[in-house]
Scaffold this active site. Structure first.
Site, PDB file in Angstrom:
ATOM      1  N   ILE A  31       0.821  -1.214   0.000  1.00 47.34           N
ATOM      2  CA  ILE A  31       0.000   0.000   0.000  1.00 47.34           C
ATOM      3  C   ILE A  31       0.860   1.272   0.000  1.00 47.34           C
ATOM      4  O   ILE A  31       0.427   2.322  -0.471  1.00 47.34           O
ATOM      5  CB  ILE A  31      -0.985  -0.020   1.198  1.00 47.34           C
ATOM      6  CG1 ILE A  31      -2.192   0.865   0.950  1.00 47.34           C
ATOM      7  CG2 ILE A  31      -0.296   0.322   2.508  1.00 47.34           C
ATOM      8  CD1 ILE A  31      -3.352   0.622   1.907  1.00 47.34           C
ATOM      9  N   ASN A  86      12.186  -9.361   5.914  1.00 47.36           N
ATOM     10  CA  ASN A  86      12.641  -8.833   7.202  1.00 47.36           C
ATOM     11  C   ASN A  86      12.080  -9.659   8.352  1.00 47.36           C
ATOM     12  O   ASN A  86      10.892  -9.963   8.369  1.00 47.36           O
ATOM     13  CB  ASN A  86      12.180  -7.377   7.362  1.00 47.36           C
ATOM     14  CG  ASN A  86      12.642  -6.490   6.224  1.00 47.36           C
ATOM     15  OD1 ASN A  86      13.696  -6.712   5.647  1.00 47.36           O
ATOM     16  ND2 ASN A  86      11.848  -5.477   5.889  1.00 47.36           N
ATOM     17  N   HIS A  92      13.800  -4.366  10.721  1.00 44.64           N
ATOM     18  CA  HIS A  92      12.790  -3.541  10.053  1.00 44.64           C
ATOM     19  C   HIS A  92      11.529  -4.304   9.699  1.00 44.64           C
ATOM     20  O   HIS A  92      10.866  -4.018   8.702  1.00 44.64           O
ATOM     21  CB  HIS A  92      13.365  -2.843   8.812  1.00 44.64           C
ATOM     22  CG  HIS A  92      12.604  -1.614   8.407  1.00 44.64           C
ATOM     23  ND1 HIS A  92      11.387  -1.671   7.751  1.00 44.64           N
ATOM     24  CD2 HIS A  92      12.856  -0.309   8.595  1.00 44.64           C
ATOM     25  CE1 HIS A  92      10.945  -0.446   7.542  1.00 44.64           C
ATOM     26  NE2 HIS A  92      11.826   0.406   8.058  1.00 44.64           N
ATOM     27  N   GLN A  93      11.173  -5.300  10.515  1.00 47.46           N
ATOM     28  CA  GLN A  93       9.871  -5.934  10.304  1.00 47.46           C
ATOM     29  C   GLN A  93       8.832  -5.176  11.127  1.00 47.46           C
ATOM     30  O   GLN A  93       8.894  -5.173  12.358  1.00 47.46           O
ATOM     31  CB  GLN A  93       9.884  -7.409  10.741  1.00 47.46           C
ATOM     32  CG  GLN A  93       8.547  -8.087  10.457  1.00 47.46           C
ATOM     33  CD  GLN A  93       8.497  -9.546  10.913  1.00 47.46           C
ATOM     34  OE1 GLN A  93       9.362 -10.009  11.663  1.00 47.46           O
ATOM     35  NE2 GLN A  93       7.489 -10.261  10.464  1.00 47.46           N
ATOM     36  N   HIS A  99       6.453 -11.949   5.342  1.00 45.36           N
ATOM     37  CA  HIS A  99       6.196 -11.396   4.008  1.00 45.36           C
ATOM     38  C   HIS A  99       7.520 -11.192   3.278  1.00 45.36           C
ATOM     39  O   HIS A  99       8.541 -10.899   3.889  1.00 45.36           O
ATOM     40  CB  HIS A  99       5.406 -10.096   4.073  1.00 45.36           C
ATOM     41  CG  HIS A  99       5.977  -9.067   5.006  1.00 45.36           C
ATOM     42  ND1 HIS A  99       5.798  -9.119   6.365  1.00 45.36           N
ATOM     43  CD2 HIS A  99       6.717  -7.974   4.767  1.00 45.36           C
ATOM     44  CE1 HIS A  99       6.411  -8.089   6.934  1.00 45.36           C
ATOM     45  NE2 HIS A  99       6.986  -7.373   5.985  1.00 45.36           N
ATOM     46  N   HIS A 101       9.229  -8.946   0.291  1.00 43.39           N
ATOM     47  CA  HIS A 101       9.091  -7.757  -0.542  1.00 43.39           C
ATOM     48  C   HIS A 101       9.721  -8.017  -1.904  1.00 43.39           C
ATOM     49  O   HIS A 101      10.840  -8.518  -1.984  1.00 43.39           O
ATOM     50  CB  HIS A 101       9.864  -6.580   0.062  1.00 43.39           C
ATOM     51  CG  HIS A 101       9.335  -6.070   1.364  1.00 43.39           C
ATOM     52  ND1 HIS A 101       8.466  -5.011   1.442  1.00 43.39           N
ATOM     53  CD2 HIS A 101       9.579  -6.453   2.646  1.00 43.39           C
ATOM     54  CE1 HIS A 101       8.206  -4.751   2.725  1.00 43.39           C
ATOM     55  NE2 HIS A 101       8.867  -5.614   3.477  1.00 43.39           N
TER      56      HIS A 101
HETATM   57  P1  5GP Z   1       7.931  -4.623   6.871  1.00 42.37           P
HETATM   58  O1  5GP Z   1       8.570  -3.316   7.259  1.00 42.37           O
HETATM   59  O2  5GP Z   1       7.148  -5.239   8.017  1.00 42.37           O
HETATM   60  O3  5GP Z   1       8.914  -5.575   6.255  1.00 42.37           O
HETATM   61  O4  5GP Z   1       6.906  -4.258   5.722  1.00 42.37           O
HETATM   62  C1  5GP Z   1       5.521  -4.187   5.879  1.00 42.37           C
HETATM   63  C2  5GP Z   1       4.942  -3.644   4.579  1.00 42.37           C
HETATM   64  O5  5GP Z   1       3.542  -3.807   4.620  1.00 42.37           O
HETATM   65  C3  5GP Z   1       5.223  -2.142   4.364  1.00 42.37           C
HETATM   66  O6  5GP Z   1       5.941  -1.975   3.152  1.00 42.37           O
HETATM   67  C4  5GP Z   1       3.826  -1.524   4.317  1.00 42.37           C
HETATM   68  O7  5GP Z   1       3.710  -0.487   3.356  1.00 42.37           O
HETATM   69  C5  5GP Z   1       2.932  -2.714   3.978  1.00 42.37           C
HETATM   70  N1  5GP Z   1       1.586  -2.608   4.520  1.00 42.37           N
HETATM   71  C6  5GP Z   1       1.257  -2.296   5.796  1.00 42.37           C
HETATM   72  N2  5GP Z   1      -0.077  -2.310   5.952  1.00 42.37           N
HETATM   73  C7  5GP Z   1      -0.608  -2.627   4.745  1.00 42.37           C
HETATM   74  C8  5GP Z   1      -1.952  -2.778   4.282  1.00 42.37           C
HETATM   75  O8  5GP Z   1      -2.926  -2.641   5.011  1.00 42.37           O
HETATM   76  N3  5GP Z   1      -2.101  -3.125   2.981  1.00 42.37           N
HETATM   77  C9  5GP Z   1      -1.042  -3.297   2.133  1.00 42.37           C
HETATM   78  N4  5GP Z   1      -1.306  -3.620   0.873  1.00 42.37           N
HETATM   79  N5  5GP Z   1       0.228  -3.160   2.537  1.00 42.37           N
HETATM   80  C10 5GP Z   1       0.456  -2.830   3.834  1.00 42.37           C
END
Ligand code: 5GP
Ligand code: ZN
Length: 136
Positions: A31, A86, A92-93, A99, A101
């Site tokens: 998002i 992550n 940075h999780q 997930h 990226h």
């Molecule tokens: P992290 O920092 O945990 O590796 O990445 C989490 C990712 O999830 C971030 O890039 C963030 O933009 C994405 N994200 C968080 N909430 C949502 C959501 O409600 N919908 C979508 N599509 N992505 C999300």
């Protein structure tokens, strides 16, 4: 995990821009993308970090990485792609559901790594190698 954003996405309670879906995995657009076409690939089942996943289930999720990278490259005409996963706040999780990226990269984009690589002192590499191998 009713309060987990990504579980809610997998179950359709929170809308998402689906890219692929099967019995084990789900992929959708991030998002807040680092670049347009930034995709997240997740297991349908809730695991906080990748070390919690059974290897065969992780394989069934990760098998989609090559085709997702290919599709993102073809769709965005990017110059490169980072595949990042992550684990833990320090790494940075922010969302505690595993997930991956898939991030399109461009020459001169604003996404920079600080990669402070070091070298091993004499003998230390073998010590570390043995320490890790002991845990298999
Ligand atoms: P992290 O920092 O945990 O590796 O990445 C989490 C990712 O999830 C971030 O890039 C963030 O933009 C994405 N994200 C968080 N909430 C949502 C959501 O409600 N919908 C979508 N599509 N992505 C999300
Ligand atoms: Zn979850």
């Amino acid at each position: 995990m009713a309060e987990c954003i990504f579980c809610n996405i997998v179950e359709g309670r929170i809308p998402s821009a689906e890219i692929l879906s099967d019995e084990t995995a789900y992929a959708f657009l991030d998002i807040n993308p680092l670049a347009e076409g930034h995709v997240l690939l997740i297991p349908r089942t809730h695991y906080e970090t990748i070390d919690e996943m059974p290897g065969d289930e992780a394989s069934r999720v990760m098998k989609h990485v090559p085709s997702l990278v290919k599709a993102v490259q073809a769709a965005t005409d990017c110059d490169g792609v980072n595949v990042l996963q992550n684990n833990g706040r320090t790494a940075h999780q922010l969302i505690p559901h595993v997930h991956v990226h898939i991030i399109p990269r461009y020459e001169q984009d604003e996404f920079h790594f600080n990669w402070p690589a070091e070298s091993y002192p004499e003998g230390r590499m073998e010590e570390v190698q043995n320490k890790i191998r002991k845990h298999f």
